[in-house]
Design a protein around this motif. Structure first.
Motif, PDB file in Angstrom:
ATOM      1  N   VAL A  32      34.619 -29.042  -3.324  1.00  0.00           N
ATOM      2  CA  VAL A  32      33.529 -29.907  -3.803  1.00  0.00           C
ATOM      3  C   VAL A  32      33.485 -31.175  -2.959  1.00  0.00           C
ATOM      4  CG1 VAL A  32      32.702 -31.310  -5.730  1.00  0.00           C
ATOM      5  CG2 VAL A  32      33.676 -29.054  -6.183  1.00  0.00           C
ATOM      6  N   PHE A  33      32.288 -31.489  -2.456  1.00  0.00           N
ATOM      7  CA  PHE A  33      32.075 -32.700  -1.669  1.00  0.00           C
ATOM      8  C   PHE A  33      31.129 -33.606  -2.445  1.00  0.00           C
ATOM      9  CE2 PHE A  33      30.240 -35.518   1.382  1.00  0.00           C
ATOM     10  CZ  PHE A  33      31.153 -35.645   2.412  1.00  0.00           C
ATOM     11  N   ASP A  34      31.588 -34.814  -2.728  1.00  0.00           N
ATOM     12  CA  ASP A  34      30.771 -35.789  -3.466  1.00  0.00           C
ATOM     13  C   ASP A  34      30.050 -36.686  -2.450  1.00  0.00           C
ATOM     14  OD1 ASP A  34      29.708 -37.827  -4.994  1.00  0.00           O
ATOM     15  OD2 ASP A  34      31.528 -38.164  -6.179  1.00  0.00           O
ATOM     16  N   ASP A 244      19.244 -24.619  -0.101  1.00  0.00           N
ATOM     17  CA  ASP A 244      19.697 -25.156   1.185  1.00  0.00           C
ATOM     18  C   ASP A 244      19.369 -26.640   1.346  1.00  0.00           C
ATOM     19  OD1 ASP A 244      20.642 -22.621   2.112  1.00  0.00           O
ATOM     20  OD2 ASP A 244      18.549 -22.039   2.427  1.00  0.00           O
ATOM     21  N   LYS A 245      18.740 -27.251   0.321  1.00  0.00           N
ATOM     22  CA  LYS A 245      18.246 -28.621   0.448  1.00  0.00           C
ATOM     23  C   LYS A 245      18.895 -29.606  -0.521  1.00  0.00           C
ATOM     24  CE  LYS A 245      15.099 -29.292   2.918  1.00  0.00           C
ATOM     25  NZ  LYS A 245      13.662 -29.183   2.701  1.00  0.00           N
ATOM     26  N   VAL A 294      25.096 -19.931  -4.506  1.00  0.00           N
ATOM     27  CA  VAL A 294      24.250 -21.134  -4.547  1.00  0.00           C
ATOM     28  C   VAL A 294      25.095 -22.357  -4.921  1.00  0.00           C
ATOM     29  CG1 VAL A 294      22.333 -22.231  -5.792  1.00  0.00           C
ATOM     30  CG2 VAL A 294      22.111 -19.882  -4.976  1.00  0.00           C
ATOM     31  N   PHE A 295      25.983 -22.187  -5.878  1.00  0.00           N
ATOM     32  CA  PHE A 295      26.867 -23.290  -6.283  1.00  0.00           C
ATOM     33  C   PHE A 295      27.655 -23.806  -5.083  1.00  0.00           C
ATOM     34  CE2 PHE A 295      31.034 -24.760  -7.933  1.00  0.00           C
ATOM     35  CZ  PHE A 295      30.607 -25.772  -8.783  1.00  0.00           C
ATOM     36  N   ARG A 296      28.222 -22.884  -4.336  1.00  0.00           N
ATOM     37  CA  ARG A 296      29.044 -23.251  -3.185  1.00  0.00           C
ATOM     38  C   ARG A 296      28.242 -24.028  -2.138  1.00  0.00           C
ATOM     39  NH1 ARG A 296      33.996 -21.461  -0.697  1.00  0.00           N
ATOM     40  NH2 ARG A 296      34.710 -20.483  -2.618  1.00  0.00           N
ATOM     41  N   LYS A 297      27.007 -23.607  -1.915  1.00  0.00           N
ATOM     42  CA  LYS A 297      26.153 -24.320  -0.949  1.00  0.00           C
ATOM     43  C   LYS A 297      25.883 -25.751  -1.420  1.00  0.00           C
ATOM     44  CE  LYS A 297      23.240 -20.657   0.988  1.00  0.00           C
ATOM     45  NZ  LYS A 297      21.828 -20.215   1.092  1.00  0.00           N
ATOM     46  N   ILE A 298      25.538 -25.868  -2.694  1.00  0.00           N
ATOM     47  CA  ILE A 298      25.122 -27.179  -3.203  1.00  0.00           C
ATOM     48  C   ILE A 298      26.304 -28.140  -3.327  1.00  0.00           C
ATOM     49  CG2 ILE A 298      24.128 -28.369  -5.215  1.00  0.00           C
ATOM     50  CD1 ILE A 298      22.302 -25.905  -5.572  1.00  0.00           C
ATOM     51  N   VAL A 299      27.472 -27.632  -3.697  1.00  0.00           N
ATOM     52  CA  VAL A 299      28.588 -28.561  -3.898  1.00  0.00           C
ATOM     53  C   VAL A 299      29.350 -28.866  -2.615  1.00  0.00           C
ATOM     54  CG1 VAL A 299      28.822 -27.948  -6.339  1.00  0.00           C
ATOM     55  CG2 VAL A 299      30.347 -26.873  -4.663  1.00  0.00           C
ATOM     56  N   GLY A 301      28.769 -26.566   0.886  1.00  0.00           N
ATOM     57  CA  GLY A 301      28.298 -25.882   2.102  1.00  0.00           C
ATOM     58  C   GLY A 301      27.192 -26.631   2.831  1.00  0.00           C
ATOM     59  N   ASN A 302      26.189 -27.088   2.095  1.00  0.00           N
ATOM     60  CA  ASN A 302      25.045 -27.746   2.743  1.00  0.00           C
ATOM     61  C   ASN A 302      25.439 -29.041   3.436  1.00  0.00           C
ATOM     62  OD1 ASN A 302      23.402 -25.732   1.748  1.00  0.00           O
ATOM     63  ND2 ASN A 302      22.711 -26.917  -0.029  1.00  0.00           N
ATOM     64  N   ILE A 303      26.274 -29.829   2.788  1.00  0.00           N
ATOM     65  CA  ILE A 303      26.636 -31.123   3.384  1.00  0.00           C
ATOM     66  C   ILE A 303      27.632 -30.924   4.529  1.00  0.00           C
ATOM     67  CG2 ILE A 303      28.544 -31.772   1.831  1.00  0.00           C
ATOM     68  CD1 ILE A 303      25.815 -34.147   3.119  1.00  0.00           C
ATOM     69  N   HIS A 304      28.499 -29.925   4.391  1.00  0.00           N
ATOM     70  CA  HIS A 304      29.412 -29.625   5.504  1.00  0.00           C
ATOM     71  C   HIS A 304      28.599 -29.317   6.763  1.00  0.00           C
ATOM     72  CE1 HIS A 304      33.079 -28.362   2.799  1.00  0.00           C
ATOM     73  NE2 HIS A 304      32.847 -29.655   2.781  1.00  0.00           N
ATOM     74  N   LYS A 305      27.518 -28.574   6.564  1.00  0.00           N
ATOM     75  CA  LYS A 305      26.671 -28.199   7.695  1.00  0.00           C
ATOM     76  C   LYS A 305      25.978 -29.440   8.271  1.00  0.00           C
ATOM     77  CE  LYS A 305      23.145 -24.698   8.123  1.00  0.00           C
ATOM     78  NZ  LYS A 305      22.375 -23.759   7.285  1.00  0.00           N
ATOM     79  N   LEU A 306      25.392 -30.233   7.390  1.00  0.00           N
ATOM     80  CA  LEU A 306      24.633 -31.399   7.856  1.00  0.00           C
ATOM     81  C   LEU A 306      25.529 -32.413   8.568  1.00  0.00           C
ATOM     82  CD1 LEU A 306      21.815 -32.841   7.836  1.00  0.00           C
ATOM     83  CD2 LEU A 306      22.631 -34.067   5.834  1.00  0.00           C
TER      84      LEU A 306
END
Ligand code: ZN
Ligand code: ZN
Length: 311
Positions: A32-34, A244-245, A294-299, A301-306
């Motif tokens: 989890v990334f806050d 993804d957003k 989806v949970f993994r992306k939102i918590v 995955g998405n920010i790790h990518k960005l």
């Protein structure tokens, strides 16, 4: 989760052989990334919230000179923190200061919370600079006072922000706060900070997340939690649609990741989360409203990518 489900979950966890619990997994079943964590002066206070809430890594939101404190926190827990920097956008040296922060390692601007118009000259130069430096800009949009005399922040969102999204296609915008999230509903007209009625489809935030690749959403604070909680028939599809957003964030001010101290900074309008840890509350809604993927992306995955962060 009701009591029966809770007891079943506890029983199931106890029945798992210990080798199934892989290293690196936590109580949420994913890193989890806050994204929205306001830096606390003492390194230990930052870690107490992350560890208490089961958060793996966090993005420190700082304002003005912060490098020494960021370094101290980083030294106390290497690899667990990134940081964004903010600075009074009405000051003539704002571009200079923020450029310097990015050169020193800040990975974004934010949070930007000032009494200016969302399409005014002060923020426009920040949008242009964020694109030049290739960093995201996190903005607090609020039209309704939480207490008398507070004033509004980054005003005019619902009326003007689509033109900004079009004018600055190379800028990565991350929206946050009351006006951003209340506008998932098409019937919102700044009547209150946190509407609780069922959501009417087609709100501008929902549409713009779909239509504009440069707009992202930060789910932190009572505003994000409220948008996900007010109408359970809306939430699962919304999360799927924008999987993804969206980024998890807490904006929680509790001390221990369990609601201790003062969460939501005593904001009277956000009393629904008083005594609770916003991180825990929002992770719980996300978990029950989305698939594991989806949970993994939102918590995280998405920010790790960005931000190009290793998982
Ligand atoms: Zn904010
Ligand atoms: Zn908390």
């Amino acid at each position: 989760m009701n009591r029966r489900e809770f007891l079943e979950t506890v029983a199931a966890a106890a029945a798992l052989p210990s080798f199934v619990r892989q290293p690196g997994t936590n109580e949420w079943g994913a890193p989890v990334f806050d994204l929205h964590f306001h830096m606390r002066p003492q390194p230990a206070a930052n870690l107490a919230h992350l560890d208490g809430a089961g958060v793996t890594k966090a993005n420190l939101l700082t304002r003005g000179a912060a490098l020494d404190q960021v370094k101290a926190i980083d030294a106390a827990a290497p690899g667990r923190f990134t940081w964004f920097n903010s600075y009074d956008v009405t000051k003539p040296d704002a571009e200079q200061v923020l450029t310097q922060a990015v050169k020193a390692g800040a990975q974004g601007f934010g949070e930007m919370k000032f009494h200016v118009a969302a399409d005014g000259p002060e923020l426009r130069r920040m949008y242009a600079l964020a694109a030049d430096l290739r960093v995201p800009i996190l903005i607090h949009f609020q039209e309704v006072d939480h207490f008398k005399g507070e004033g509004a922040w980054s005003t005019g969102y619902a009326k003007t922000f689509e033109s900004i999204l079009k004018t600055y296609p190379k800028t990565t915008f991350i929206g946050h706060a009351d006006a951003f999230w209340a506008n998932v509903s098409s019937d919102y007209h700044n009547e209150e900070a946190y509407p609780s009625a069922a959501i009417s489809k087609g709100g501008v935030t929902d549409r713009w997340l779909a239509d504009h690749p440069n707009l992202f959403g930060d789910l932190s604070a009572n505003s994000g939690n409220n948008a996900l909680s007010r109408d359970p028939s809306f939430t699962p599809d919304f999360l799927k649609r924008h999987q993804d957003k969206l980024f998890f964030g807490s904006d929680c001010s509790c001390t221990d990741g369990h609601g201790g101290g003062v969460s939501q900074a005593n904001n009277p309008a956000a009393a629904r989360l008083a005594g609770k840890c916003v991180a825990r509350e929002t992770l719980t809604v996300l978990k029950r409203s989305s698939s594991d993927e989806v949970f993994r992306k939102i918590v995280s995955g998405n920010i790790h990518k960005l931000l190009r962060i290793p998982a």
